[in-house]
Every structure is written in C-alpha cells, then in structure tokens.
Design a protein around this motif. Sequence first.
Motif, PDB file in Angstrom:
ATOM      1  N   ALA A  93      76.093  -5.050  20.277  1.00 43.62           N
ATOM      2  CA  ALA A  93      75.146  -5.611  19.307  1.00 43.62           C
ATOM      3  C   ALA A  93      73.922  -6.188  20.014  1.00 43.62           C
ATOM      4  O   ALA A  93      72.786  -6.000  19.559  1.00 43.62           O
ATOM      5  CB  ALA A  93      75.823  -6.681  18.461  1.00 43.62           C
ATOM      6  N   ALA A  94      74.128  -6.864  21.146  1.00 44.40           N
ATOM      7  CA  ALA A  94      73.009  -7.432  21.900  1.00 44.40           C
ATOM      8  C   ALA A  94      72.110  -6.320  22.443  1.00 44.40           C
ATOM      9  O   ALA A  94      70.878  -6.438  22.412  1.00 44.40           O
ATOM     10  CB  ALA A  94      73.528  -8.308  23.034  1.00 44.40           C
ATOM     11  N   ARG A  95      72.714  -5.258  22.929  1.00 42.89           N
ATOM     12  CA  ARG A  95      71.919  -4.127  23.421  1.00 42.89           C
ATOM     13  C   ARG A  95      71.118  -3.479  22.293  1.00 42.89           C
ATOM     14  O   ARG A  95      69.971  -3.087  22.487  1.00 42.89           O
ATOM     15  CB  ARG A  95      72.829  -3.103  24.093  1.00 42.89           C
ATOM     16  N   ARG A 100      65.841  -2.723  19.611  1.00 46.21           N
ATOM     17  CA  ARG A 100      64.961  -2.907  18.449  1.00 46.21           C
ATOM     18  C   ARG A 100      63.742  -3.733  18.830  1.00 46.21           C
ATOM     19  O   ARG A 100      62.627  -3.442  18.394  1.00 46.21           O
ATOM     20  CB  ARG A 100      65.711  -3.584  17.301  1.00 46.21           C
ATOM     21  N   LEU A 101      63.949  -4.771  19.628  1.00 46.70           N
ATOM     22  CA  LEU A 101      62.821  -5.608  20.043  1.00 46.70           C
ATOM     23  C   LEU A 101      61.861  -4.840  20.940  1.00 46.70           C
ATOM     24  O   LEU A 101      60.646  -5.041  20.875  1.00 46.70           O
ATOM     25  CB  LEU A 101      63.325  -6.864  20.753  1.00 46.70           C
ATOM     26  N   ARG A 102      62.387  -3.981  21.777  1.00 44.26           N
ATOM     27  CA  ARG A 102      61.519  -3.162  22.634  1.00 44.26           C
ATOM     28  C   ARG A 102      60.699  -2.192  21.802  1.00 44.26           C
ATOM     29  O   ARG A 102      59.534  -1.943  22.082  1.00 44.26           O
ATOM     30  CB  ARG A 102      62.360  -2.396  23.651  1.00 44.26           C
ATOM     31  N   ASP A 103      61.332  -1.614  20.785  1.00 43.80           N
ATOM     32  CA  ASP A 103      60.644  -0.642  19.943  1.00 43.80           C
ATOM     33  C   ASP A 103      59.655  -1.296  18.985  1.00 43.80           C
ATOM     34  O   ASP A 103      58.632  -0.701  18.647  1.00 43.80           O
ATOM     35  CB  ASP A 103      61.653   0.172  19.125  1.00 43.80           C
TER      36      ASP A 103
END
Length: 112
Positions: A93-95, A100-103
């Motif tokens: 889930a953390a990955r 998502r944050l990177r994208d």
Amino acid sequence: MAPEEQDPLRRLDDPEYPALTMSQAAELLGVQAAFLRSLDSSGILSPHRSPGGHRRYSRRQLALAARMRGLLDDGHPVASAEVIVGLQDELAAARADLARLRDHPPAVDREP
C-alpha cells in the motif's frame, strides 16, 4: 436494468464475491478443509456464510490463504505468518501511494 441483472456472471469478476465452497477452495489451494477452518477459527479469514451456515470463499480470501500456506510451509508459526502478511500488505500500500504521488504530485502553495 442493473449490470448484474444483465450478466449475472459479472459477480465472478469481483474478487470479494464468495463464489467457492470450502471443498472447492481447498481443492484449488491443494490443502485440507481443516486448514481453511483453522484460518477461520483463528480470525485470519472470515468467509461468508450461506443461509445454511456453509462457508463460501472469495478469490481475495483464497489469495490470503495461499500466502499463509506458503509462510506456514516455510516454518513460520501462524501468528508470525499473520504479521508477515500484514506487513507485506502495508508495504504494498505504501509503494502504491508513493507511485501515485510520483505520478500526480500534490500542488504546493508557494509564498512570494
């Protein structure tokens, strides 16, 4: 008409749909029914109960049971296997959150 009414087999695409009996689940996993009952009694799995009280398993529950079986086969006690599975899920889930944050990085307010 609801999509489920148009195609009743769509329910089978839902990983949470309790489609399999205990004997079907045990056969697919290559385990005894007692193994699935033990996961139920320990609270690791909570299979759906039919009106007659029979356990019904979803694909997601089978995946969890298979992961537990692998860890138990490797020699881990049930409690340790349950913790390992939980930590693996948290890491996944953390990955996913990081990806998502990177994208889509959040907008940052910048002061002038």
